[in-house]
Design an enzyme around this catalytic site. Sequence first.
Site, PDB file in Angstrom:
ATOM      1  N   LYS A 167       0.864  -1.187   0.000  1.00  0.00           N
ATOM      2  CA  LYS A 167       0.000   0.000   0.000  1.00  0.00           C
ATOM      3  C   LYS A 167       0.894   1.228   0.000  1.00  0.00           C
ATOM      4  O   LYS A 167       2.015   1.168   0.490  1.00  0.00           O
ATOM      5  CB  LYS A 167      -0.875   0.024   1.262  1.00  0.00           C
ATOM      6  CG  LYS A 167      -2.119   0.866   1.118  1.00  0.00           C
ATOM      7  CD  LYS A 167      -3.238   0.082   0.488  1.00  0.00           C
ATOM      8  CE  LYS A 167      -4.436   0.938   0.160  1.00  0.00           C
ATOM      9  NZ  LYS A 167      -5.576   0.104  -0.287  1.00  0.00           N
TER      10      LYS A 167
ATOM     11  N   ASP B 274      -7.099   4.180  -4.546  1.00  0.00           N
ATOM     12  CA  ASP B 274      -7.751   4.053  -3.231  1.00  0.00           C
ATOM     13  C   ASP B 274      -8.356   5.444  -2.980  1.00  0.00           C
ATOM     14  O   ASP B 274      -8.590   6.192  -3.947  1.00  0.00           O
ATOM     15  CB  ASP B 274      -6.724   3.651  -2.153  1.00  0.00           C
ATOM     16  CG  ASP B 274      -7.377   3.206  -0.844  1.00  0.00           C
ATOM     17  OD1 ASP B 274      -7.832   2.059  -0.766  1.00  0.00           O
ATOM     18  OD2 ASP B 274      -7.468   4.010   0.108  1.00  0.00           O
TER      19      ASP B 274
HETATM   20  P1  NDP Z   1     -13.056   7.635  -2.935  1.00  0.00           P
HETATM   21  O1  NDP Z   1     -11.956   8.616  -2.802  1.00  0.00           O
HETATM   22  O2  NDP Z   1     -13.626   7.364  -4.273  1.00  0.00           O
HETATM   23  O3  NDP Z   1     -14.263   8.018  -1.959  1.00  0.00           O
HETATM   24  C1  NDP Z   1     -14.067   8.144  -0.596  1.00  0.00           C
HETATM   25  C2  NDP Z   1     -15.387   8.521   0.051  1.00  0.00           C
HETATM   26  O4  NDP Z   1     -15.250   8.414   1.462  1.00  0.00           O
HETATM   27  C3  NDP Z   1     -15.790   9.961  -0.214  1.00  0.00           C
HETATM   28  O5  NDP Z   1     -17.182  10.054  -0.158  1.00  0.00           O
HETATM   29  C4  NDP Z   1     -15.138  10.696   0.942  1.00  0.00           C
HETATM   30  O6  NDP Z   1     -15.750  11.939   1.253  1.00  0.00           O
HETATM   31  C5  NDP Z   1     -15.362   9.709   2.065  1.00  0.00           C
HETATM   32  N1  NDP Z   1     -14.306   9.853   3.063  1.00  0.00           N
HETATM   33  C6  NDP Z   1     -12.988   9.634   2.891  1.00  0.00           C
HETATM   34  N2  NDP Z   1     -12.319   9.879   4.012  1.00  0.00           N
HETATM   35  C7  NDP Z   1     -13.230  10.266   4.916  1.00  0.00           C
HETATM   36  C8  NDP Z   1     -13.167  10.644   6.266  1.00  0.00           C
HETATM   37  N3  NDP Z   1     -12.001  10.688   6.925  1.00  0.00           N
HETATM   38  N4  NDP Z   1     -14.335  10.953   6.900  1.00  0.00           N
HETATM   39  C9  NDP Z   1     -15.518  10.916   6.235  1.00  0.00           C
HETATM   40  N5  NDP Z   1     -15.635  10.559   4.950  1.00  0.00           N
HETATM   41  C10 NDP Z   1     -14.517  10.236   4.301  1.00  0.00           C
HETATM   42  O7  NDP Z   1     -12.488   6.290  -2.279  1.00  0.00           O
HETATM   43  P2  NDP Z   1     -12.977   4.783  -2.524  1.00  0.00           P
HETATM   44  O8  NDP Z   1     -14.442   4.731  -2.714  1.00  0.00           O
HETATM   45  O9  NDP Z   1     -12.084   4.191  -3.537  1.00  0.00           O
HETATM   46  O10 NDP Z   1     -12.582   4.123  -1.126  1.00  0.00           O
HETATM   47  C11 NDP Z   1     -13.484   4.027  -0.032  1.00  0.00           C
HETATM   48  C12 NDP Z   1     -13.019   2.945   0.919  1.00  0.00           C
HETATM   49  O11 NDP Z   1     -12.971   1.691   0.217  1.00  0.00           O
HETATM   50  C13 NDP Z   1     -11.620   3.118   1.507  1.00  0.00           C
HETATM   51  O12 NDP Z   1     -11.601   2.568   2.800  1.00  0.00           O
HETATM   52  C14 NDP Z   1     -10.746   2.274   0.588  1.00  0.00           C
HETATM   53  O13 NDP Z   1      -9.558   1.864   1.224  1.00  0.00           O
HETATM   54  C15 NDP Z   1     -11.683   1.096   0.339  1.00  0.00           C
HETATM   55  N6  NDP Z   1     -11.406   0.287  -0.843  1.00  0.00           N
HETATM   56  C16 NDP Z   1     -11.337   0.848  -2.084  1.00  0.00           C
HETATM   57  C17 NDP Z   1     -11.121   0.041  -3.180  1.00  0.00           C
HETATM   58  C18 NDP Z   1     -11.156   0.579  -4.579  1.00  0.00           C
HETATM   59  O14 NDP Z   1     -11.101  -0.232  -5.517  1.00  0.00           O
HETATM   60  N7  NDP Z   1     -11.260   1.879  -4.793  1.00  0.00           N
HETATM   61  C19 NDP Z   1     -10.888  -1.408  -3.042  1.00  0.00           C
HETATM   62  C20 NDP Z   1     -11.058  -1.897  -1.707  1.00  0.00           C
HETATM   63  C21 NDP Z   1     -11.283  -1.062  -0.659  1.00  0.00           C
HETATM   64  P3  NDP Z   1     -15.093  13.311   0.752  1.00  0.00           P
HETATM   65  O15 NDP Z   1     -15.356  13.387  -0.727  1.00  0.00           O
HETATM   66  O16 NDP Z   1     -15.773  14.376   1.532  1.00  0.00           O
HETATM   67  O17 NDP Z   1     -13.635  13.218   1.077  1.00  0.00           O
HETATM   68  O1  2IT Z   2      -7.902  -1.705  -0.706  1.00  0.00           O
HETATM   69  C1  2IT Z   2      -7.865  -2.193  -1.853  1.00  0.00           C
HETATM   70  O2  2IT Z   2      -8.014  -3.406  -2.045  1.00  0.00           O
HETATM   71  C2  2IT Z   2      -7.666  -1.287  -2.984  1.00  0.00           C
HETATM   72  N1  2IT Z   2      -7.612  -0.088  -2.790  1.00  0.00           N
HETATM   73  C3  2IT Z   2      -7.517  -1.844  -4.374  1.00  0.00           C
HETATM   74  C4  2IT Z   2      -6.125  -2.350  -4.590  1.00  0.00           C
HETATM   75  C5  2IT Z   2      -5.805  -2.769  -5.999  1.00  0.00           C
HETATM   76  O3  2IT Z   2      -4.617  -3.084  -6.211  1.00  0.00           O
HETATM   77  O4  2IT Z   2      -6.674  -2.813  -6.871  1.00  0.00           O
END
Ligand code: NDP
Ligand code: 2IT
Length: 457
Positions: free
Chosen positions: A136, A176
């Site tokens: 990461k 992420d």
């Molecule tokens: P994005 O950046 O697309 O979206 C993040 C969302 O979460 C936004 O709505 C953001 O609000 C909100 N957010 C982030 N930080 C905070 C905080 N500290 N307090 C309140 N709201 C918060 O990220 P993803 O959708 O990609 O990721 C979301 C979660 O999923 C994370 O935990 C990530 O690690 C996990 N994840 C993502 C994967 C992926 O493929 N993208 C894969 C597996 C897990 P705002 O716009 O106001 O910041």
């Molecule tokens: O937390 C996760 O699994 C991710 N942000 C996606 C990682 C990836 O390599 O697609």
Amino acid sequence: MSKVNVTPTKTQEYFERYMHGVEKRNPGEPEFVQAVYEVASSIFPYIADKPIYHEMQILERMAEPERTVSFRVPWTDDSGNIRTNRGWRVQFNSAIGPYKGGLRFHPTVNQSILKFLGFEQTFKNSLTGLPMGGGKGGSNFNPKGKSDLEVMRFCQSFMTELSRHIGEDTDVPAGDIGVGGREIGYMFGQYKRINNRFVGVLTGKGMSYGGSKMRPEATGYGAVFFVRDMLQQAGDTIEGKTVIISGSGNVATHAAEKALQLGAKPITMSDSSGFIHCKDGFTQEQIEWIQVLKDVRRGRISEAADEFSNISFHADSRPWGVPGDIAIPSATQNEVNAEDAASLIANGVKLVAEAANMPCELAAVQAFNAAGVMFGPAKAVNAGGVGVSGLEMSQNSARMAWDEAHLATLLEGMMKTIHDSCVQYGTGPNGKVNYLEGANIAGFVRVAEAMLSYGHV
Ligand code: NDP
Ligand code: 2IT
């Protein structure tokens, strides 16, 4: 090599000694210690009658990243000021494949958060069945309020340094929080330019330059497939269930979309300014509008309430007080505490599935278990994202692009396989499935076997 004779009665003592060591070696890193605690509390009972894991110090080695690099990221803002951020890549474990995992750009990013994410990623990637180690990275850079050109200059500077540490067979980052298609594009372009090689060094790429169909949707869709599989295992169905979702980014909006497609009713989403509630359930049109709002216009979630009369906005709060059948936290770590859990339980929630990484505090997980609420842990629930990233790597190596229907089938099958591994390792004597234990153990076994084969490395 010390010979350890482990009996189940010694398990708690070994676990406590182990955690004491982890805490001592990682001062000021509460998220990392939390993640290790959660995994180790499942693994110690599992290995109680398997002394080889103790003798070979497998868990001790697993809790230490193979390598952590941190570096300076200087960039110039639109006013000509030089700005400096810090970048990191935690290369956690390469026992079963090249390091693989996302990059997070958020002001809260620090070494503890990236170590917890890299540690979790190792077990998650193992669960997918694909050859991917865990890693990461990211930066404390805040993309919010920055112009496209500022984000581009930051990404180019970040990749100029990161590029010497990664490679298609070494370490393959992805997105992420704060890193989506735009940022991956800027970083891939810079890597290609520096190295003069067009290879699959990043995943989550655009479709015109080696990205995989279904990767943008994979995490959210996969999470809802997993929820459906959990309900089916319990003799229930997702149809007609109301779903409380937090976040409004990549994961949250795609989870809402798949829930809707499977006949459920997604009723909330959120961002860091508050949450929105739609009693009728979001329509496909509303979900797409929110995707554009957050991913293209980069606005605040409250704007959805200005646009649609059946959506209300609730400032500075999280959606866990809204009654619903299923909760899918999809924003960030530790966004569900014991109090939130109590309120979800009081409102009759049946199932909580972590689509974000470690969104539930330990006390919340314990409360769900005690109340008999089904609990899907992140490393299983959100593994579809990295799973399709693995398929993007395969397509890049083969210089092929598979069609959407094929990838959709592979994603659905992968989530079912992960579900079934959790059932295999997590079914207790009472016939109930503990998905947290099942995911931890199933993820551990494959990495541990590989580490045993390598000797003392
Ligand atoms: P994005 O950046 O697309 O979206 C993040 C969302 O979460 C936004 O709505 C953001 O609000 C909100 N957010 C982030 N930080 C905070 C905080 N500290 N307090 C309140 N709201 C918060 O990220 P993803 O959708 O990609 O990721 C979301 C979660 O999923 C994370 O935990 C990530 O690690 C996990 N994840 C993502 C994967 C992926 O493929 N993208 C894969 C597996 C897990 P705002 O716009 O106001 O910041
Ligand atoms: O937390 C996760 O699994 C991710 N942000 C996606 C990682 C990836 O390599 O697609």
